[in-house]
Enzyme design. Structure first.
Site, short mmCIF file in Angstrom:
data_model
loop_
_atom_site.label_atom_id
_atom_site.label_comp_id
_atom_site.label_asym_id
_atom_site.label_seq_id
_atom_site.Cartn_x
_atom_site.Cartn_y
_atom_site.Cartn_z
CG ASN A 12 -1.74 1.23 1.38
OD1 ASN A 12 -1.80 2.05 0.46
ND2 ASN A 12 -2.38 1.40 2.53
CE LYS A 14 -0.30 3.35 4.66
NZ LYS A 14 -0.34 3.44 6.10
CG HIS A 98 -6.16 2.12 4.84
ND1 HIS A 98 -5.71 3.06 5.74
CD2 HIS A 98 -5.17 1.19 4.72
CE1 HIS A 98 -4.50 2.72 6.15
NE2 HIS A 98 -4.15 1.60 5.54
CD GLU A 100 -3.09 5.69 6.60
OE1 GLU A 100 -2.99 5.79 5.37
OE2 GLU A 100 -2.23 5.12 7.31
CD GLU A 170 -4.17 -2.42 6.91
OE1 GLU A 170 -2.97 -2.57 6.62
OE2 GLU A 170 -4.83 -1.45 6.55
N GLY A 176 1.88 1.85 10.90
CA GLY A 176 2.91 2.89 10.87
C GLY A 176 3.58 3.12 12.21
CB SER A 216 4.35 -2.34 12.08
OG SER A 216 4.01 -1.00 12.37
P1 PGA Z 1 2.35 0.03 7.65
O1 PGA Z 1 0.94 0.38 6.92
O2 PGA Z 1 2.82 -1.27 7.06
O3 PGA Z 1 3.25 1.18 7.31
O4 PGA Z 1 2.07 -0.09 9.10
C1 PGA Z 1 0.00 -0.62 6.64
C2 PGA Z 1 -1.24 -0.02 6.03
O5 PGA Z 1 -1.62 1.11 6.41
O6 PGA Z 1 -1.89 -0.63 5.17
#
Ligand code: PGA
Length: 262
Positions: A12, A14, A98, A100, A170, A176, A216
């Site tokens: 992903n 982003k 997601h 976010e 997730e 993150g 992560s």
């Molecule tokens: P990350 O993000 O691997 O940087 O924790 C995962 C995601 O938001 O899909």
């Protein structure tokens, strides 16, 4: 990962990468892979990269997808994008819900449900993202949250509409943060998701739906997570941005599964 489900590894990106940066990444990723079985790798990219990357990956194992879409078929929605436009630009799948999008842009379960329906109608493979916040995790509300996000997000969809569905668990507290959920915590949540999918549809269907873990993920924890019976793949944010670290996860997995040399 259970034997009857494919492993799915999705990066992903982003809001990262220009066309030039993205195409040299993809060039590097494609070189060295020939196996048919590698069709399980995908990248969820910004809209501007859909067309050039899907042209670059035509006929290759790598799938290109989007990170969001609007719930309407078309209309006066300045700045938005429709599912059929994503398909037109070459997208094969779309991330929906997601965290976010839920937390920064106020998307609720009803809105996500309309998007899932529209994605299916447009011919996109939906990846429905679910997961509890840190506070919900600490209050032991994970099951309640997952049950609600899955029930509401998939409301009104019958089993033939979700044939291609992928679910991504997730936990928001792991995204993150460099603090992945332990493989035990993730497995427990995945198992719960699968049994709830079984009550929403039926066990046979629930057993076929790939459930990915995200939060992560990196090359050091990927294998341990994938060893769990209900973890069928990974949604990889930060570690998918560098070709080296993404390739490490993909290669590692391939060495294990197919003996493919790195
Ligand atoms: P990350 O993000 O691997 O940087 O924790 C995962 C995601 O938001 O899909």
């Amino acid at each position: 990962m259970a034997a009857n489900r494919p492993i799915v590894l999705i990066g992903n990106w982003k809001m990262h990468k220009t066309i030039e940066e993205a195409s040299s990444f993809v060039e590097g990723l494609l070189s060295g892979y020939t196996s048919e079985e590698q069709k399980i790798v995908g990248l969820a990219v910004p809209y501007t990269l859909l067309y050039p990357l899907s042209a670059q990956t035509a006929g290759e194992f790598l799938k290109i997808g989007a990170q969001n879409m609007n719930e309407a078929a078309e209309g006066a929605f300045t700045g938005e994008i429709a599912g059929r436009m994503l398909v037109d630009a070459g997208a094969q799948f779309v991330l929906l819900g997601h965290s976010e999008r839920r937390h920064l842009y106020g998307e609720d379960d009803d809105c996500i449900n309309r998007k899932v329906k529209r994605a299916v109608e447009a011919g996109l493979q939906p990846i429905l993202c679910v997961g509890e916040s840190k506070e919900q995790f600490e209050r032991d509300e994970t099951h309640r949250v997952l049950e609600q996000q899955l029930s509401q997000g998939l409301k009104g969809l019958d089993s033939d509409k979700i044939k291609n569905l992928i679910v991504a668990y997730e936990p928001v507290w792991a995204i993150g943060t460099q603090q992945s959920a332990s493989s035990q915590i993730a497995q427990e949540a995945h198992h719960f998701c699968r049994s709830h999918l079984g009550t929403l549809f039926n066990k046979k269907i629930a057993d076929m739906i790939p459930i990915l873990y995200g939060g992560s993920v990196n090359s050091s924890n990927a294998d341990e997570l994938l060893a769990e019976p209900d973890i069928d793949g990974l949604l990889i944010g930060g570690a998918s941005l560098s070709l080296d670290s993404f390739k490490q996860i993909v290669n590692h997995h391939y060495q294990k599964q197919t003996g493919y040399p790195t």
